[in-house]
Design a protein around this motif. Sequence first.
Motif, short mmCIF file in Angstrom:
data_model
loop_
_atom_site.label_atom_id
_atom_site.label_comp_id
_atom_site.label_asym_id
_atom_site.label_seq_id
_atom_site.Cartn_x
_atom_site.Cartn_y
_atom_site.Cartn_z
N ILE A 47 0.85 -1.19 0.00
CA ILE A 47 0.00 0.00 0.00
C ILE A 47 0.89 1.24 0.00
N TYR A 48 0.70 2.08 -1.02
CA TYR A 48 1.53 3.28 -1.14
C TYR A 48 0.94 4.47 -0.39
N SER A 49 -0.38 4.55 -0.34
CA SER A 49 -1.05 5.64 0.36
C SER A 49 -2.48 5.22 0.65
N ASP A 50 -3.22 6.09 1.30
CA ASP A 50 -4.63 5.82 1.59
C ASP A 50 -5.55 6.42 0.53
N ASP A 51 -5.00 6.73 -0.63
CA ASP A 51 -5.80 7.35 -1.70
C ASP A 51 -6.16 6.33 -2.78
N ASP A 52 -7.26 6.60 -3.43
CA ASP A 52 -7.73 5.80 -4.56
C ASP A 52 -8.24 6.79 -5.61
N ARG A 53 -7.30 7.34 -6.38
CA ARG A 53 -7.61 8.49 -7.22
C ARG A 53 -8.78 8.25 -8.17
N TYR A 54 -8.76 7.11 -8.87
CA TYR A 54 -9.77 6.88 -9.89
C TYR A 54 -11.17 6.67 -9.31
N GLY A 101 -12.03 8.44 -6.64
CA GLY A 101 -12.31 9.71 -6.00
C GLY A 101 -12.20 9.70 -4.49
N ILE A 102 -11.42 8.78 -3.93
CA ILE A 102 -11.35 8.61 -2.48
C ILE A 102 -9.96 9.01 -1.98
N LYS A 103 -9.93 9.78 -0.92
CA LYS A 103 -8.67 10.20 -0.32
C LYS A 103 -8.67 9.89 1.17
N ASN A 104 -7.49 9.48 1.65
CA ASN A 104 -7.23 9.31 3.08
C ASN A 104 -8.17 8.31 3.75
N LEU A 105 -8.51 7.24 3.05
CA LEU A 105 -9.42 6.27 3.63
C LEU A 105 -9.24 4.90 2.97
N ARG A 106 -9.08 3.87 3.80
CA ARG A 106 -9.05 2.50 3.30
C ARG A 106 -10.12 1.63 3.95
N THR A 107 -10.49 1.95 5.17
CA THR A 107 -11.47 1.12 5.88
C THR A 107 -12.87 1.62 5.50
N LEU A 108 -13.32 1.17 4.34
CA LEU A 108 -14.57 1.63 3.78
C LEU A 108 -15.31 0.47 3.13
N VAL A 109 -16.59 0.68 2.88
CA VAL A 109 -17.37 -0.23 2.05
C VAL A 109 -18.16 0.62 1.06
N LEU A 110 -18.05 0.30 -0.21
CA LEU A 110 -18.80 0.99 -1.26
C LEU A 110 -20.12 0.27 -1.45
N MET A 111 -21.20 1.05 -1.52
CA MET A 111 -22.53 0.46 -1.62
C MET A 111 -23.39 1.24 -2.60
N ASN A 112 -24.40 0.57 -3.13
CA ASN A 112 -25.45 1.22 -3.90
C ASN A 112 -26.25 2.14 -2.96
N ARG A 113 -26.57 3.33 -3.43
CA ARG A 113 -27.24 4.30 -2.55
C ARG A 113 -28.60 3.79 -2.06
N ALA A 114 -29.34 3.07 -2.92
CA ALA A 114 -30.64 2.54 -2.49
C ALA A 114 -30.46 1.48 -1.40
#
Length: 782
Positions: A681-688, A690-703
């Motif tokens: 892991i080089y950084s906590d960013d995921d440019r493509y 659109g996420i910065k400074n975060l790895r402990t996340l879950v991406l979900m459908n808004r509904a």
Amino acid sequence: MTTSDADKAAAENESPHGAGTPAGGEGPTAEKHPSQRAYHHPAAGWGAAKSVTHVLVRERALIDGPRAIFKMNHESGGFDCPGCAWPDDTKGLRLDICENGIKHVTWEMTPKRAGRELFAAHSVSELATWTDFELEDTGRLTEPVVYNEETDHYEPITWKAAFELVGSELRALDDPNEAAFYTSGRLGNEATFLYQLMAREYGTNNLPDCSNMCHEASGRALQASLGTGKGTADLADWESADALFIMGVNAASNAPRMLTALAEAYRRGAQIVHVNPLIEAAATRTIVPHEFVDMALFKSTRTSTLNLQVRAGGDMALLRGMAKAVIEESASDPKALDREFIDRHTQGFEEYRALCEATPWQELERQSGLTRADILKAAEVYSRSDRTLISWCLGVSQHEHGVDTVREIVNLLLLRGNLGREGAGPSPVRGHSNVQGNRTCGIDHRPTPEFLDRLADVCGIDPPRAHGLDTVGVVEGMHRGTVKVFVGMGGNFAMAAPDTTYTAEGLRRCGLTVQVSTKLNRSHVIHGRKALILPCLGRTEKDHQRRGPQATSVEDSMSMVHLSLGMKRPASPHLLSEPAIIAGMARATLPDSAVPWEQYIEDYDRIRDTMAQVLDGFEDFNRRVRLPLGFRIKQPARELVFLTPSGRAEFSAAVLPDVVPRDDMLVLQTMRSHDQWNTTIYSDDDRYRGIKNLRTLVLMNRADMRSRGITPGSLVDITATSKDGSKRSLTGYRALSYDMPRGCAAGYMPEMNALIGAADYSTQSDQPLMKNVNVRVAPSRL
């Protein structure tokens, strides 16, 4: 993906629910506010250029970095990128590079050093509290070290003593199958051959590798369908295909040089269909950095003509729907099917036709998550194309039905004769620089009798015939106490394997763990009762042996084999090459071995001469590998020679799996961020994304978020239910909204590997189900 008020709350490091403390990931620990903002720029282009500049400055590589850029992936005296396995340019391109390749090279060339001073200052217990980023950020390992249980520190050890420790522990085992020899995809072909030779002369086929976790399903499917474990397409086919189907691939991060092929395909009028639950940056548009005019004018090129967002695991239903449409079309258009090809070269068509005809459109829509109209759009692209190539990666293979899905890819190609001719065929995307070469050169826990016969005849050994353990089997064996010595040739097994707690417990039960590495990682602080860290040369470094500088060879995703020659002085005078480390362990373990281990290390040509006698397609190895572009391993299926029991390409007729999640379950896929390579892991960013400074996340459908009372940016708990009914949880993760089908979710590995149980592997391939984790997500109770 849009930015809402709740998303802005995440950007300010606030939880709309006001609950708890967010979890920490394996990246940098700096306290920065997380943010999420849609990325609207082209893939690569100036974003990549800016990132590369930042990396070169951060790693203090402003001289060696540019030198490496002009040496990497060059056919004459260059070194192979230690990142992905995308083929090198065949037309003399001077900048055949990508952002992530440069990151990986500068990561290896860092001036930081992890020497005896580091280990004297920090106990292993303390190091175990550091994040993976912090461990690797200490720099290059400089000398072999051994764990001292009394002091809880790693201490220097001579190479001779280290090899003697390995040898004595292996010789003391009651059964050679009590040892396991793991490898990652970094290992060159020559070292790979020596490694499997050592293990088999010792007496075991316990040769787990990273392919067990990635493309095992692809190899088994292609072998069953076509009689080869590899794709048949090459880079020239990518350059001449009329239609390209890209399935389950995040190319902009995991195989960025594919962007060049996609941009060129679009410009020549090819149809490009991306199939993925998430629309990734590579499926939109790009500016290829070495196209200087486009860079200067900010001129982007589209990289897709159609995007289909299947539900997780729904690829097979899409493929079968396309096949059903083609077969229905053949009733009025005889040219829809290539009947001459089917009749001459395939078996099982009528059964497959009946299966497609009997599958209701309603069920295909339900399982794929697409409308019938969407499926017919894809089928029309396929039917109108004279030359179609289908490429896929882990989004297809890391499912329970991964083998069946890859076989369905082959089924679809066979319908229109898209095999054995230019611009067509199956083309899996391998994720690590030499993972395909590892398998070709003998890293296989299920070796064929023919390979073992040749190995025995040429090398004068008596190799074991019983199948060995793969990754899942080794972890289970460590727990049962039947695997007592673990040797890791590269990689970070403790974090790459599923069920990280269970894997760690297994490693700690071993009598000895040996890690051959360039940098410190989690697998060094999760170790057996005895433990060694053996530092090796990196791909960028010069390898000097008794008979002069040595080069090693690698095989890319499309079966091209070429030499790699390091350019930089080693990080420490105490480093050994991987072949030399293997030979040292082998001689210490097998003191009476007739294998000329020492002579092999003096001159790697001697290893290649032996490989030429053992390996199919490596005839005249030393001459052919020195050709300007190396050579391509022969692919019988490309010539319509099928090494199957029938001598024909085999249609499969698998039952369509039910992949629709039950109740309030979501199907979660683990993935890498853009600023990450495997577990590095080089950084906590995921440019493509659109996420910065975060790895402990879950991406979900808004509904899906609304139905669970979850506001974007808030903290959530994630609970996975394993096949065996056991549950695993992660708490304090941030939920972010993302454009994906309902019922799907996504998050980063290695953090989310903790959710994948030891029982969660495919019965078809034994692969861990890293793209098929059944989870419930709820507002955090912290």
